[in-house]
Write a protein that holds these residues in place. Structure first.
Motif, PDB file in Angstrom:
ATOM      1  N   ALA A   1       0.823  -1.213   0.000  1.00  0.00           N
ATOM      2  CA  ALA A   1       0.000   0.000   0.000  1.00  0.00           C
ATOM      3  C   ALA A   1       0.858   1.265   0.000  1.00  0.00           C
ATOM      4  O   ALA A   1       0.392   2.336  -0.399  1.00  0.00           O
ATOM      5  N   ALA A   2       2.117   1.145   0.436  1.00  0.00           N
ATOM      6  CA  ALA A   2       2.946   2.341   0.631  1.00  0.00           C
ATOM      7  C   ALA A   2       4.103   2.464  -0.350  1.00  0.00           C
ATOM      8  O   ALA A   2       4.603   3.568  -0.572  1.00  0.00           O
ATOM      9  N   VAL A   3       4.556   1.343  -0.939  1.00  0.00           N
ATOM     10  CA  VAL A   3       5.791   1.346  -1.725  1.00  0.00           C
ATOM     11  C   VAL A   3       5.598   0.537  -3.008  1.00  0.00           C
ATOM     12  O   VAL A   3       4.977  -0.533  -2.988  1.00  0.00           O
ATOM     13  N   ASP A   4       6.143   1.029  -4.104  1.00  0.00           N
ATOM     14  CA  ASP A   4       6.112   0.304  -5.370  1.00  0.00           C
ATOM     15  C   ASP A   4       7.380  -0.553  -5.470  1.00  0.00           C
ATOM     16  O   ASP A   4       8.407  -0.108  -5.995  1.00  0.00           O
ATOM     17  N   ILE A   5       7.305  -1.765  -4.943  1.00  0.00           N
ATOM     18  CA  ILE A   5       8.468  -2.655  -4.938  1.00  0.00           C
ATOM     19  C   ILE A   5       7.974  -4.098  -4.830  1.00  0.00           C
ATOM     20  O   ILE A   5       6.945  -4.363  -4.204  1.00  0.00           O
ATOM     21  N   HIS A   6       8.680  -5.017  -5.480  1.00  0.00           N
ATOM     22  CA  HIS A   6       8.362  -6.437  -5.323  1.00  0.00           C
ATOM     23  C   HIS A   6       8.711  -6.868  -3.898  1.00  0.00           C
ATOM     24  O   HIS A   6       9.731  -6.444  -3.346  1.00  0.00           O
ATOM     25  N   VAL A   7       7.881  -7.744  -3.328  1.00  0.00           N
ATOM     26  CA  VAL A   7       8.144  -8.258  -1.991  1.00  0.00           C
ATOM     27  C   VAL A   7       8.477  -9.747  -2.083  1.00  0.00           C
ATOM     28  O   VAL A   7       7.739 -10.532  -2.695  1.00  0.00           O
ATOM     29  N   ALA A   8       9.614 -10.119  -1.504  1.00  0.00           N
ATOM     30  CA  ALA A   8      10.044 -11.510  -1.449  1.00  0.00           C
ATOM     31  C   ALA A   8      10.057 -11.964   0.006  1.00  0.00           C
ATOM     32  O   ALA A   8       9.940 -11.152   0.926  1.00  0.00           O
ATOM     33  N   ALA A   9      10.219 -13.267   0.212  1.00  0.00           N
ATOM     34  CA  ALA A   9      10.235 -13.784   1.580  1.00  0.00           C
ATOM     35  C   ALA A   9      11.172 -14.973   1.688  1.00  0.00           C
ATOM     36  O   ALA A   9      11.435 -15.680   0.712  1.00  0.00           O
ATOM     37  N   SER A  10      11.681 -15.182   2.909  1.00  0.00           N
ATOM     38  CA  SER A  10      12.482 -16.355   3.227  1.00  0.00           C
ATOM     39  C   SER A  10      12.208 -16.690   4.684  1.00  0.00           C
ATOM     40  O   SER A  10      12.800 -16.102   5.590  1.00  0.00           O
ATOM     41  N   ILE A  11      11.287 -17.623   4.900  1.00  0.00           N
ATOM     42  CA  ILE A  11      10.834 -17.915   6.266  1.00  0.00           C
ATOM     43  C   ILE A  11      10.852 -19.421   6.537  1.00  0.00           C
ATOM     44  O   ILE A  11      10.036 -19.928   7.302  1.00  0.00           O
ATOM     45  N   GLY A  12      11.783 -20.119   5.925  1.00  0.00           N
ATOM     46  CA  GLY A  12      11.979 -21.522   6.244  1.00  0.00           C
ATOM     47  C   GLY A  12      11.157 -22.489   5.416  1.00  0.00           C
ATOM     48  O   GLY A  12      10.642 -22.145   4.346  1.00  0.00           O
ATOM     49  N   MET A  13      11.034 -23.695   5.918  1.00  0.00           N
ATOM     50  CA  MET A  13      10.314 -24.757   5.216  1.00  0.00           C
ATOM     51  C   MET A  13       8.811 -24.543   5.333  1.00  0.00           C
ATOM     52  O   MET A  13       8.310 -24.100   6.365  1.00  0.00           O
ATOM     53  N   LEU A  14       8.096 -24.871   4.262  1.00  0.00           N
ATOM     54  CA  LEU A  14       6.683 -24.534   4.162  1.00  0.00           C
ATOM     55  C   LEU A  14       5.813 -25.761   3.942  1.00  0.00           C
ATOM     56  O   LEU A  14       6.260 -26.775   3.408  1.00  0.00           O
ATOM     57  N   THR A  15       4.544 -25.634   4.337  1.00  0.00           N
ATOM     58  CA  THR A  15       3.518 -26.590   3.931  1.00  0.00           C
ATOM     59  C   THR A  15       2.860 -26.054   2.664  1.00  0.00           C
ATOM     60  O   THR A  15       3.031 -24.883   2.308  1.00  0.00           O
ATOM     61  N   GLN A  16       2.080 -26.893   2.002  1.00  0.00           N
ATOM     62  CA  GLN A  16       1.387 -26.434   0.795  1.00  0.00           C
ATOM     63  C   GLN A  16       0.418 -25.292   1.127  1.00  0.00           C
ATOM     64  O   GLN A  16       0.287 -24.336   0.362  1.00  0.00           O
ATOM     65  N   GLU A  17      -0.252 -25.391   2.269  1.00  0.00           N
ATOM     66  CA  GLU A  17      -1.178 -24.325   2.674  1.00  0.00           C
ATOM     67  C   GLU A  17      -0.441 -22.999   2.849  1.00  0.00           C
ATOM     68  O   GLU A  17      -0.938 -21.934   2.449  1.00  0.00           O
ATOM     69  N   GLN A  18       0.748 -23.038   3.436  1.00  0.00           N
ATOM     70  CA  GLN A  18       1.527 -21.814   3.624  1.00  0.00           C
ATOM     71  C   GLN A  18       2.021 -21.254   2.291  1.00  0.00           C
ATOM     72  O   GLN A  18       2.047 -20.033   2.097  1.00  0.00           O
ATOM     73  N   VAL A  19       2.414 -22.130   1.375  1.00  0.00           N
ATOM     74  CA  VAL A  19       2.792 -21.675   0.035  1.00  0.00           C
ATOM     75  C   VAL A  19       1.622 -20.935  -0.608  1.00  0.00           C
ATOM     76  O   VAL A  19       1.787 -19.842  -1.173  1.00  0.00           O
ATOM     77  N   ASP A  20       0.429 -21.513  -0.510  1.00  0.00           N
ATOM     78  CA  ASP A  20      -0.758 -20.886  -1.087  1.00  0.00           C
ATOM     79  C   ASP A  20      -1.036 -19.528  -0.439  1.00  0.00           C
ATOM     80  O   ASP A  20      -1.433 -18.569  -1.117  1.00  0.00           O
TER      81      ASP A  20
END
Length: 238
Positions: free
Chosen positions: A141-160
């Motif tokens: 809402a505030a910045v025109d930038i792509h947002v990435a993440a790195s928060i460890g191992m995921l479940t399929q629900e978390q990927v979604d």
């Protein structure tokens, strides 16, 4: 009579195979490249540059990184100072949403096109997912930038969930080749990391995936890691 393959031969083969036929190197060829002598370093660097220019071009992408949760991680990744199992002086800290947005604005002001939110965790719990959800919404809402993440191992629900948030790219390194991984991490498996990478790729998010060298592995195990990364075909290798 056995014919010995010289450094020049493997570089010539690599040039023809990768640049002219567009085919990746096999494990044995990667190992042969890693075993080239110092005398062929200039030729090897020149070839690497040609490959980069052919497939990626001259552009460089700038990315900023901020830690949403620092320290106190339960995993024992031997290279990481943020593991709670080691005595490194890294205190556990959580970042709030206004600080996250401020960091994203500062990153965008540098000309960076990507802002990556990382957390020292095995994988996200609901508290972390909720804070990430609020943070990504506030940033977009505030910045025109792509947002990435790195928060460890995921479940399929978390990927979604990450896809629904608008996460553009996910970073999850293999760290080491499969055969050496148990010497580096014992609290989770290489296959768990691999599975997360596959789910991320299938979701439509970009995958950033690499590894580390110099942790006691052999040249053969470095070649193994490179071959496994090639099989995974991530969008970006840090």
């Amino acid at each position: 009579m056995t014919t010995q393959v010289t450094d020049h031969d493997i570089l010539a083969t690599a040039r023809e195979q990768v640049l002219e036929r567009g085919e990746p190197l096999r494990y044995e060829q990667i190992l042969a490249v890693l075993q080239t002598s110092d005398a062929d370093l200039e030729g090897l660097l020149a070839l690497a540059h040609e490959v980069r220019m052919r497939y990626q071009g001259p552009e460089v992408e700038v990315e900023g990184i901020v830690s949403l949760k620092t320290g106190g991680c339960p995993e024992d990744c031997h290279f990481c100072s943020q593991s709670g199992q080691f005595t490194s002086p890294v205190r556990s800290v959580w970042l709030n949403i206004p600080e996250l947005v401020r960091a994203a604005k500062q990153t965008a002001a540098t000309g960076a096109s990507e802002f990556c939110i990382v957390a020292a965790v095995r994988g996200p719990d609901e508290r972390l997912m909720e804070q990430l959800r609020e943070g990504v919404a506030a940033i977009r809402a505030a910045v025109d930038i792509h947002v990435a993440a790195s928060i460890g191992m995921l479940t399929q629900e978390q990927v979604d969930d990450l896809v629904d948030m608008g996460i553009h790219r996910y970073n999850h390194n293999l760290e080491a080749g499969r055969s050496y991984f148990p010497h580096v991490v014992t609290t989770h498996t290489w296959d768990e990391r691999w599975d997360t990478c596959l789910m991320v790729k299938a979701s439509g998010m970009e995958l950033c995936c690499g590894g580390l060298v110099g942790m006691g592995e052999t040249l053969e195990q470095r070649a193994e890691l490179a071959a496994q990364l090639a099989e995974l075909e991530p969008h970006e290798v840090p």
